[in-house]
Design a protein around this motif. Structure first.
Motif, mmCIF file in Angstrom:
data_model
loop_
_atom_site.group_PDB
_atom_site.id
_atom_site.type_symbol
_atom_site.label_atom_id
_atom_site.label_comp_id
_atom_site.label_asym_id
_atom_site.label_seq_id
_atom_site.Cartn_x
_atom_site.Cartn_y
_atom_site.Cartn_z
ATOM 1 N N GLY A 170 0.814 -1.212 0.000
ATOM 2 C CA GLY A 170 0.000 0.000 0.000
ATOM 3 C C GLY A 170 0.847 1.261 0.000
ATOM 4 O O GLY A 170 0.518 2.248 -0.678
ATOM 5 N N ILE A 171 1.949 1.241 0.745
ATOM 6 C CA ILE A 171 2.852 2.395 0.767
ATOM 7 C C ILE A 171 3.505 2.571 -0.607
ATOM 8 O O ILE A 171 3.632 3.699 -1.107
ATOM 9 C CB ILE A 171 3.909 2.226 1.869
ATOM 10 N N ASP A 172 3.906 1.460 -1.211
ATOM 11 C CA ASP A 172 4.502 1.550 -2.546
ATOM 12 C C ASP A 172 3.515 2.155 -3.552
ATOM 13 O O ASP A 172 3.896 2.984 -4.396
ATOM 14 C CB ASP A 172 4.943 0.159 -3.021
ATOM 15 N N ARG A 173 2.240 1.752 -3.452
ATOM 16 C CA ARG A 173 1.224 2.307 -4.354
ATOM 17 C C ARG A 173 1.054 3.802 -4.117
ATOM 18 O O ARG A 173 0.911 4.586 -5.058
ATOM 19 C CB ARG A 173 -0.114 1.583 -4.159
ATOM 20 N N TYR A 174 1.056 4.186 -2.857
ATOM 21 C CA TYR A 174 0.903 5.606 -2.522
ATOM 22 C C TYR A 174 2.071 6.425 -3.089
ATOM 23 O O TYR A 174 1.873 7.499 -3.675
ATOM 24 C CB TYR A 174 0.821 5.778 -1.008
ATOM 25 N N GLU A 175 3.294 5.918 -2.954
ATOM 26 C CA GLU A 175 4.450 6.644 -3.481
ATOM 27 C C GLU A 175 4.404 6.732 -5.003
ATOM 28 O O GLU A 175 4.854 7.714 -5.593
ATOM 29 C CB GLU A 175 5.738 5.960 -3.031
ATOM 30 N N ALA A 176 3.834 5.699 -5.636
ATOM 31 C CA ALA A 176 3.796 5.676 -7.100
ATOM 32 C C ALA A 176 2.648 6.494 -7.677
ATOM 33 O O ALA A 176 2.781 7.113 -8.738
ATOM 34 C CB ALA A 176 3.695 4.230 -7.588
ATOM 35 N N THR A 177 1.490 6.501 -6.965
ATOM 36 C CA THR A 177 0.277 7.097 -7.543
ATOM 37 C C THR A 177 -0.279 8.271 -6.751
ATOM 38 O O THR A 177 -1.124 9.022 -7.254
ATOM 39 C CB THR A 177 -0.830 6.029 -7.651
ATOM 40 N N GLY A 178 0.117 8.398 -5.474
ATOM 41 C CA GLY A 178 -0.458 9.441 -4.634
ATOM 42 C C GLY A 178 -1.797 9.052 -4.043
ATOM 43 O O GLY A 178 -2.430 9.854 -3.339
ATOM 44 N N GLU A 179 -2.241 7.824 -4.296
ATOM 45 C CA GLU A 179 -3.522 7.345 -3.771
ATOM 46 C C GLU A 179 -3.276 6.479 -2.547
ATOM 47 O O GLU A 179 -2.443 5.576 -2.563
ATOM 48 C CB GLU A 179 -4.274 6.547 -4.838
ATOM 49 N N ILE A 180 -4.048 6.742 -1.483
ATOM 50 C CA ILE A 180 -3.873 6.027 -0.221
ATOM 51 C C ILE A 180 -5.084 5.154 0.054
ATOM 52 O O ILE A 180 -6.228 5.536 -0.204
ATOM 53 C CB ILE A 180 -3.657 7.020 0.950
ATOM 54 N N ASP A 181 -4.824 3.963 0.564
ATOM 55 C CA ASP A 181 -5.871 3.045 0.992
ATOM 56 C C ASP A 181 -5.746 2.907 2.502
ATOM 57 O O ASP A 181 -4.806 2.278 3.001
ATOM 58 C CB ASP A 181 -5.701 1.691 0.301
ATOM 59 N N GLU A 182 -6.677 3.501 3.239
ATOM 60 C CA GLU A 182 -6.578 3.513 4.699
ATOM 61 C C GLU A 182 -6.710 2.130 5.321
ATOM 62 O O GLU A 182 -6.354 1.922 6.483
ATOM 63 C CB GLU A 182 -7.632 4.453 5.284
ATOM 64 N N SER A 183 -7.224 1.171 4.564
ATOM 65 C CA SER A 183 -7.392 -0.175 5.127
ATOM 66 C C SER A 183 -6.061 -0.889 5.305
ATOM 67 O O SER A 183 -6.010 -1.962 5.908
ATOM 68 C CB SER A 183 -8.296 -1.015 4.225
#
Length: 462
Positions: free
Chosen positions: A320-333
């Motif tokens: 999830g952190i990798d996705r956030y760094e790549a896309t700026g989208e966060i999944d709080e779950s």
């Protein structure tokens, strides 16, 4: 006000930080520091923590992420310790080595817990010394590091004057489950409890002053498990009901975590214990000592809870952190914020503001349980104020519980002595004395395998 999290790369860090930030006014916190010896792991967790503090909650709390102990601890008022020495790779060994020999494979209980304890004793002492050197004079270390019973005994022996309070959130997790099962508000609940860490009993649970233990006992007998219907139904709806050894690991939802994989048998085991000994509600970890044979049979030696966590919470968080760094989208779950973080943040609040709130803590007995040794590290309710815990004393405990506790206390004392002295014989005696080990021969076989696995972490035993 500076709060430092030692073990900042933990998957629990985001939830703890959120609990701190939600109490920022009462705690008057200005800065949160993350300290870890694994810089890259901590950097990634720090990315999520920064989002929580500044994007999600919109606070102006300063965040510092560091591997430098001086920067981490200088002028800190609170240090929340949650170190995992050897990470999950060693946890996997803690669980799988005993299972190969027919013993319980668990990270804090039995041989696995003793192995983990021996890895943690000296790093915890080092942490105390660093905090003593750099932090404020009236610092408090609030220690979550497992196995808390062994760690607290070692601190008592090696650093008796340290300002450290050892705690565990498992009893609170049990109370959360109880409240969900009986559909009551946990803010209305008070309980009495005695034991050792991961080795205790609830003797009374009250809701608005009314005793609810009989009602809970009836619920457990009727459902043959201590889990709320809502947890079980939700898990079944998702096709994730436990009892299947090779399931997909933990989900992001706390209630699903308790119904999956090895956890299911833990909650089922409460029913099996209370069917025979109905007087008290046992801590779920007592299953490993009172039903060791059955829990070995339930276990998959090739896939233990370490694998469930690595494939679940660990994988979910870092992907999830990798996705956030790549896309700026966060999944709080991807992270869980709840009792684990609330418990330690509320404890800090009680110490800072002298609230005399009631908490369960691990402390030196000093007569609080009359028929236990004065220097035993026991787990009891206490009122928490600016000067630390004021432990609530109780009457003598029954012989059955006292006998079990004495065996475990002496096991842990021997282990700590053996670790400090580098004594193979004392550590072997600790392994042989543990209730999860069936014979001295098996104790030696497990210990010898553990020595090989832990050669980079343990002191040399002679």
């Amino acid at each position: 006000m500076i709060i430092t999290l030692a073990g900042g790369g933990s998957t629990f860090t985001p939830g703890i930080v959120k609990s701190i930030a939600l109490r920022r006014e009462e705690l008057e916190v200005d800065e949160i520091r993350l300290y870890d010896i694994d810089g890259e792991r901590q950097r990634k967790v720090g990315v999520l923590v920064d989002w929580i503090l500044h994007e999600d909650l919109g606070t102006d709390i300063k965040l510092t992420v560091t591997t430098d102990p001086k920067e981490a601890f200088t002028d800190a008022s609170f240090v929340f310790a949650q170190m995992r020495v050897g990470k999950y790779a060693m946890r996997e060994q803690d669980e799988k080595i005993p299972l190969r020999h027919g013993c319980v494979g668990q990270e804090t209980c039995g041989c696995g817990g003793m192995a983990y304890g021996m890895r943690t004793i000296f790093p915890m002492v080092e942490l105390i010394d660093l905090v003593e050197k750099y932090a404020k004079d009236d610092y408090w270390i609030l220690n979550y590091s497992n196995p808390a019973a062994i760690v607290s005994e070692a601190c008592r022996v090696l650093r008796p004057d340290a300002r450290i309070i050892n705690i565990c959130d498992m009893p609170i997790a049990i109370i959360d489950v109880v409240c969900e099962a009986l559909q009551i508000d946990k803010r209305d609940v008070e309980y009495d409890y005695f034991g050792l860490n991961h080795f205790g009993w609830f003797t009374s649970i009250r809701c608005k002053g009314e005793e609810i233990l009989p009602e809970l006992r009836d619920y457990i007998m009727e459902h043959e498990i201590l889990l709320p219907d809502s947890y079980v139904k939700n898990a079944a709806k998702q096709g994730a009901m436990a009892g299947v050894k090779k399931d997909g690991g933990e989900s992001g939802a706390e209630q699903n975590r308790h119904t999956k994989g090895s956890w299911y048998y833990v909650w089922k085991g409460v029913y099996e214990i209370m069917e025979l000994f109905p007087e008290y509600l046992p801590n779920t970890y007592l299953n490993y000592y009172l039903q060791q044979k059955e829990f070995v049979e339930h276990s998959d030696p090739e896939r233990t809870r370490a694998n469930e966590v690595m494939d679940g919470r660990e994988k979910s968080l870092f992907e999830g952190i990798d996705r956030y760094e790549a896309t700026g989208e966060i999944d709080e779950s991807i992270f869980y914020a709840g009792s684990h973080g609330d418990w330690i943040a509320d404890l800090a609040l009680a110490l800072k503001n002298d609230t005399k709130a009631r908490f369960l803590v691990i402390c030196q007995n000093k007569g609080a349980i009359p028929n236990m040794p004065y220097d035993a590290m026991v787990e009891l309710p206490a009122y928490i104020g600016k000067n630390g815990p004021e432990v609530i004393s109780r009457d003598e405990i029954p012989l059955f519980q006292q006998g079990l506790m004495m065996q475990q206390v002496n096991c842990e004392k021997l282990l700590v002595e053996g670790c400090i002295e580098g004594s193979y014989e004392k550590v072997l005696k600790a392994f042989a004395l543990n209730k999860t080990v069936p014979s001295i021969k098996v104790a030696k076989e497990v210990l010898d395998d553990m020595i090989e696995a832990n050669k980079d972490y343990w002191p040399e035993l002679k």
